[in-house]
Design a protein around this motif. Structure first.
Motif, PDB file in Angstrom:
ATOM      1  N   UNK A 132       0.810  -1.220   0.000  1.00 26.70           N
ATOM      2  CA  UNK A 132       0.000   0.000   0.000  1.00 26.70           C
ATOM      3  C   UNK A 132       0.845   1.271   0.000  1.00 26.70           C
ATOM      4  N   UNK A 133       2.150   1.137   0.145  1.00 30.24           N
ATOM      5  CA  UNK A 133       3.038   2.298   0.262  1.00 30.24           C
ATOM      6  C   UNK A 133       3.409   2.885  -1.095  1.00 30.24           C
ATOM      7  N   UNK A 134       3.743   4.161  -1.050  1.00 28.45           N
ATOM      8  CA  UNK A 134       4.260   4.853  -2.225  1.00 28.45           C
ATOM      9  C   UNK A 134       5.783   4.817  -2.178  1.00 28.45           C
ATOM     10  N   UNK A 135       6.403   4.536  -3.314  1.00 31.20           N
ATOM     11  CA  UNK A 135       7.855   4.632  -3.401  1.00 31.20           C
ATOM     12  C   UNK A 135       8.205   6.104  -3.521  1.00 31.20           C
ATOM     13  N   UNK A 136       9.107   6.559  -2.653  1.00 34.54           N
ATOM     14  CA  UNK A 136       9.494   7.968  -2.634  1.00 34.54           C
ATOM     15  C   UNK A 136      11.016   8.074  -2.559  1.00 34.54           C
ATOM     16  N   UNK A 137      11.516   9.269  -2.725  1.00 32.53           N
ATOM     17  CA  UNK A 137      12.898   9.601  -2.410  1.00 32.53           C
ATOM     18  C   UNK A 137      12.816  10.772  -1.438  1.00 32.53           C
ATOM     19  N   UNK A 138      13.352  10.566  -0.229  1.00 33.60           N
ATOM     20  CA  UNK A 138      13.351  11.601   0.799  1.00 33.60           C
ATOM     21  C   UNK A 138      14.708  11.580   1.499  1.00 33.60           C
ATOM     22  N   UNK A 139      15.221  12.747   1.812  1.00 33.43           N
ATOM     23  CA  UNK A 139      16.536  12.839   2.456  1.00 33.43           C
ATOM     24  C   UNK A 139      17.610  12.142   1.609  1.00 33.43           C
ATOM     25  N   UNK A 140      17.462  12.221   0.293  1.00 35.97           N
ATOM     26  CA  UNK A 140      18.387  11.611  -0.664  1.00 35.97           C
ATOM     27  C   UNK A 140      18.454  10.087  -0.563  1.00 35.97           C
ATOM     28  N   UNK A 141      17.407   9.463  -0.014  1.00 40.93           N
ATOM     29  CA  UNK A 141      17.346   8.001   0.102  1.00 40.93           C
ATOM     30  C   UNK A 141      16.012   7.504  -0.455  1.00 40.93           C
ATOM     31  N   UNK A 142      16.032   6.338  -1.088  1.00 41.12           N
ATOM     32  CA  UNK A 142      14.770   5.741  -1.503  1.00 41.12           C
ATOM     33  C   UNK A 142      14.026   5.229  -0.277  1.00 41.12           C
ATOM     34  N   UNK A 143      12.719   5.386  -0.305  1.00 44.56           N
ATOM     35  CA  UNK A 143      11.928   4.945   0.827  1.00 44.56           C
ATOM     36  C   UNK A 143      10.500   4.609   0.434  1.00 44.56           C
ATOM     37  N   UNK A 144       9.738   4.249   1.453  1.00 43.44           N
ATOM     38  CA  UNK A 144       8.345   3.872   1.284  1.00 43.44           C
ATOM     39  C   UNK A 144       7.514   4.671   2.267  1.00 43.44           C
ATOM     40  N   UNK A 145       6.485   5.337   1.757  1.00 46.20           N
ATOM     41  CA  UNK A 145       5.667   6.236   2.556  1.00 46.20           C
ATOM     42  C   UNK A 145       4.217   5.765   2.563  1.00 46.20           C
ATOM     43  N   UNK A 146       3.600   5.861   3.738  1.00 50.14           N
ATOM     44  CA  UNK A 146       2.173   5.564   3.879  1.00 50.14           C
ATOM     45  C   UNK A 146       1.545   6.758   4.575  1.00 50.14           C
ATOM     46  N   UNK A 147       0.564   7.361   3.921  1.00 50.36           N
ATOM     47  CA  UNK A 147      -0.119   8.505   4.516  1.00 50.36           C
ATOM     48  C   UNK A 147       0.801   9.652   4.877  1.00 50.36           C
ATOM     49  N   UNK A 148       1.843   9.852   4.101  1.00 50.15           N
ATOM     50  CA  UNK A 148       2.767  10.949   4.343  1.00 50.15           C
ATOM     51  C   UNK A 148       3.870  10.643   5.339  1.00 50.15           C
ATOM     52  N   UNK A 149       3.858   9.458   5.942  1.00 48.33           N
ATOM     53  CA  UNK A 149       4.897   9.068   6.895  1.00 48.33           C
ATOM     54  C   UNK A 149       5.867   8.102   6.238  1.00 48.33           C
ATOM     55  N   UNK A 150       7.168   8.401   6.323  1.00 46.64           N
ATOM     56  CA  UNK A 150       8.178   7.500   5.771  1.00 46.64           C
ATOM     57  C   UNK A 150       8.289   6.315   6.731  1.00 46.64           C
ATOM     58  N   UNK A 151       7.886   5.154   6.267  1.00 48.37           N
ATOM     59  CA  UNK A 151       7.843   3.942   7.090  1.00 48.37           C
ATOM     60  C   UNK A 151       9.174   3.201   7.032  1.00 48.37           C
TER      61      UNK A 151
END
Length: 118
Positions: A35-54
């Motif tokens: 259910x998570x979105x693949x994002x890039x935050x803080x120059x790292x790939x990550x997974x976010x759910x509801x705006x929170x980097x999980x």
């Protein structure tokens, strides 16, 4: 590394010895967090759910890291230590020769997802 635009670009720009480990983490995280979105935050790939980097991951010059919410790392601190891995409040570092066991990654990510939902 320059700021990556997506997970594929980040993995492609990582040192070659770390690419299989990063790909493995991405696969596990994608499976556990469909259910998570693949994002890039803080120059790292990550997974976010509801705006929170999980969960996110990174490669450095000598090691890789898996980053989660603090509750997840604290909940599994004994297992992390028993695996011979080092952790901080929000991350676990590892190398290709001493990876985080897949089942531990899954439990950590589920705990992080649960902490984000609380």
């Amino acid at each position: 590394m320059t700021t990556p635009v997506d997970h594929d670009a980040y993995i492609a720009a990582a040192p070659g010895t770390f690419r299989p480990s990063l790909t493995r983490l991405r696969t596990i995280l994608s499976r556990v967090l469909p259910e998570a979105d693949e994002i890039v935050a803080y120059d790292m790939p990550g997974f976010s759910i509801g705006g929170s980097v999980v969960a996110s991951y990174a490669a450095f010059s000598r090691q890789c890291g898996l980053y989660l919410l603090p509750e997840a790392v604290a909940e599994h601190a004994d297992e992390i230590a028993a695996s011979g891995l080092r952790s901080t409040r929000t991350g676990i570092t590892f190398t290709p020769s001493r990876p985080i066991p897949d089942d531990l990654v899954e439990r950590l990510v589920r705990s992080s997802r649960d902490a984000a939902a609380a």
